[in-house]
Scaffold this motif. Structure first.
Motif, short mmCIF file in Angstrom:
data_model
loop_
_atom_site.label_atom_id
_atom_site.label_comp_id
_atom_site.label_asym_id
_atom_site.label_seq_id
_atom_site.Cartn_x
_atom_site.Cartn_y
_atom_site.Cartn_z
N ARG A 1 -55.69 93.85 -24.31
CA ARG A 1 -55.26 95.18 -25.13
C ARG A 1 -55.82 96.28 -24.37
N ALA A 2 -57.13 96.37 -23.89
CA ALA A 2 -57.62 97.37 -23.14
C ALA A 2 -56.82 97.44 -21.95
N ALA A 3 -56.64 96.12 -21.10
CA ALA A 3 -56.15 96.26 -19.87
C ALA A 3 -54.93 96.84 -19.95
N ILE A 4 -53.85 96.44 -20.89
CA ILE A 4 -52.80 97.02 -21.05
C ILE A 4 -52.75 98.76 -21.19
N LYS A 5 -53.61 98.89 -22.02
CA LYS A 5 -53.61 100.36 -22.34
C LYS A 5 -54.16 101.08 -21.28
N GLU A 6 -54.89 100.57 -20.37
CA GLU A 6 -55.29 101.54 -19.22
C GLU A 6 -54.12 101.40 -18.13
N ALA A 7 -53.46 100.29 -18.10
CA ALA A 7 -52.09 100.38 -17.45
C ALA A 7 -51.05 101.70 -17.77
N LEU A 8 -50.98 101.67 -19.00
CA LEU A 8 -50.04 102.52 -19.56
C LEU A 8 -50.47 103.95 -19.58
N ARG A 9 -51.97 104.13 -19.29
CA ARG A 9 -52.46 105.56 -19.13
C ARG A 9 -52.14 105.77 -17.73
N LEU A 10 -52.19 105.04 -16.62
CA LEU A 10 -51.96 105.50 -15.37
C LEU A 10 -50.34 105.47 -15.03
N ALA A 11 -49.70 104.68 -15.70
CA ALA A 11 -48.39 104.47 -15.51
C ALA A 11 -47.37 104.37 -16.71
N PRO A 12 -47.44 105.31 -17.62
CA PRO A 12 -46.61 105.26 -18.92
C PRO A 12 -45.07 105.40 -18.67
N ILE A 13 -44.15 104.76 -19.55
CA ILE A 13 -42.95 104.86 -19.27
C ILE A 13 -42.28 106.16 -18.92
N GLY A 14 -42.80 107.05 -19.94
CA GLY A 14 -42.37 108.57 -19.85
C GLY A 14 -43.68 109.56 -19.57
N ILE A 15 -43.46 110.45 -18.72
CA ILE A 15 -44.62 111.19 -18.21
C ILE A 15 -45.16 112.12 -19.17
N GLY A 16 -44.73 112.42 -20.19
CA GLY A 16 -45.22 113.46 -21.09
C GLY A 16 -43.94 113.43 -22.31
N ASN A 17 -44.37 114.47 -23.26
CA ASN A 17 -43.51 114.66 -24.35
C ASN A 17 -42.98 116.25 -24.47
N MET A 18 -41.83 116.35 -25.08
CA MET A 18 -41.37 117.78 -25.16
C MET A 18 -41.17 118.18 -26.83
#
Length: 523
Positions: free
Chosen positions: A383-400
């Motif tokens: 879970r930590a490995a996936i969470k760290e990958a999504l920190r560096l490369a999330p599907i969306g770069i932010g929220n509005m």
């Protein structure tokens, strides 16, 4: 100095629309727009928020023309203007105020209303509620629904989609699909002299994601991963792959509305694809209804023992139709790109990969040991490995968000109707205020027993936040965990190419060929 003609600007409206989509635009509702905050009059006026001066006619939109680097632009704005920055005249977006202080972001998100609103897709709306209104009626679902209609739909499907035991129900199926994918990958890499995955490996991940989400959403297997898939399966893969490109043209390219208005070949192809999946859903809904009617023991089933599809059909056929299509539309490219990013970072970091493999060997004694709920519960490093990958490369770069009531943020008056952007990828990857060595892949920072960083949860939000967060996040997380675990348990992953280029398109993700060298593990 950068110059751009008005013609070139509008021909590159794609960049602006892409910015809008990648932030997952939302508008909060059911708030109290007439309530003025107690510190409103002591705050600095909205007009005094600093930001770059817009050019005549083109405003600030020229900054997003061509091969735009969003992180670079955000860094420039933050360094020059501070924690609250306004970018005026972004054409389709209008004025946009950017927040760089995580405390302001947390305050805003914690004070949302009950019915956040997010931009839908014009192509989907026109197809469902103009061309096929006979099928969809006024059931708008989670993509196109707003206000009370959205809230009613979300309330109906939340108990079905968000319960952990609903997700656990599908682990055996996703495990089986994962085994099929490993067989496919073994054949693919054996065809390469260097035992690398092919240039189009991202497409193979899309097939895996499509087979997985169809098993969950449609309660069926299409056999997409078979060596010789059926004509039906091949057509389904072709159409779902085409759909991503068609949505990109229709909803994010400048000529999108013209395609719909003048019934061009692009629009006709989109309608053909949507008709295929709509008719498929109608057929499967009828089959599910017949199974229910013909099964005398069906009523003896506990609610949690029924499939997602059966529970949706029992609730309402139109709800089942819309939710199924929404799941298929949102659950392929997104999940596949998350897996691609995770595999890439693990292949780049042998230390992290070995730590994960050590955990997996303990939980999965053999390469083909089945993944169970207990395995996933105990797989903390996974879970930590996936969470760290999504920190560096999330599907969306932010929220509005669009403000539906006045707030004071960063010491400034923020009126109702203001468009706010929260650049989460920039906050978590570029600046070192929230993470030490933010550009490095370090899964250990998410392990409770060893992490030394006290991270604000609002810095990295790969599945969004609040009432309108991703309804499929539990399912998606489970799918990603299963396939990453199987890949690392079966192969040593190595990367022998230049650093991966991540690009913002319809969503954010890997852009170069995902050529990972795979070395078979003995057992």
């Amino acid at each position: 100095m950068i110059r751009a003609s008005a013609h070139r600007l509008f021909s590159n409206q794609l960049a602006i629309n892409s910015l809008k989509r990648c932030y997952a635009l939302g508008v909060t509702a059911e708030t109290e727009p007439d309530v003025i905050p107690s510190d409103w009059h002591s705050a600095k006026p909205y007009e005094s928020i600093p930001g770059p001066t817009p050019w005549p006619i083109v405003g600030n939109a020229w900054r997003f023309i061509g091969g735009v680097d969003f992180l670079k632009i955000m860094k420039q704005m933050h360094n020059k203007y501070g924690d609250v920055v306004i970018m005026r005249q972004l054409l389709a977006l209008g004025d946009m105020t950017m927040l760089f202080n995580i405390r302001d972001i947390e305050w805003l998100l914690r004070n949302e209303g009950a019915w956040p609103i997010r931009d839908g897709l014009a192509s989907s709306y026109r197809y469902r509620h103009v061309l096929r209104k006979d099928v969809f009626g006024d059931t708008y679902g989670l993509i196109n629904g707003q206000n009370e209609s959205w809230g009613t739909f979300r309330t109906a499907v939340n108990p079905i989609m968000m319960q952990p035991r609903t997700t656990h129900q599908y682990i055996p199926q996703i495990n089986e699909i994962g085994d099929e994918f490993i067989e496919l990958v073994t054949k693919l890499k054996s065809k390469d002299a260097n035992n690398e995955t092919p240039d189009n490996f991202a497409d193979e991940l899309n097939k895996w994601a499509f087979e997985s989400i169809t098993a969950i959403a449609l309660d069926t297997r299409l056999g997409v991963l078979a060596e010789k898939p059926s004509a039906k399966a091949e057509k389904a893969v072709q159409y779902i792959t085409e759909s991503f490109g068609l949505i990109f043209q229709l909803d994010f390219m400048p000529a999108g509305k013209l395609h719909m208005k003048f019934n061009t070949s692009v629009w006709k192809k989109f309608v053909r694809n949507q008709d295929y999946f709509t008719d498929m859903c109608l057929e499967l809904i009828e089959q599910a209804q017949q199974r229910i009617n013909n099964n005398p023991n069906y009523t003896l089933k506990q609610e949690h023992e029924k499939s997602v599809f059966e529970r949706l059909v029992a609730k309402d056929k139109k709800v089942a139709m819309v939710m199924t299509l929404d799941m298929m539309g949102a659950g392929v490219d997104t999940t596949a790109k998350a897996v691609a990013a995770t595999l890439y970072f693990l292949a780049k970091s042998q230390k992290s990969q070995e730590a994960l493999r050590s955990e997996l060997k303990r939980l999965l004694p053999n390469k083909n040991s089945p993944i169970t709920k207990q395995v996933l519960d105990d797989a903390k490093y996974l879970r930590a490995a996936i969470k760290e990958a999504l920190r560096l490369a999330p599907i969306g770069i932010g929220n509005m968000r669009k403000m539906t009531k006045p707030m004071v943020l960063g010491g400034y008056q923020i009126p109702e109707g203001t468009l706010i952007s929260m650049p989460n990828l920039y906050l978590s990857k570029v600046i070192d205020k929230h993470f030490s060595n933010p550009q490095e892949y370090i899964p250990e920072r998410w392990l409770r027993e060893v992490k030394t960083e006290n991270v604000n949860a609002f810095v990295s939000l790969p599945f969004g936040f609040g009432a309108r967060s991703c309804i499929g996040k539990r399912m998606a997380s489970m799918e990603i965990e299963v396939i990453v675990a199987k890949m690392v348990r079966n192969f040593v992953l190595e990367w022998h190419h230049k650093d991966m280029f991540f690009k913002q398109g319809l969503i954010y993700g890997v852009a170069d060929p995902l050529k990972i060298k795979l070395i078979d593990l003995p057992s």
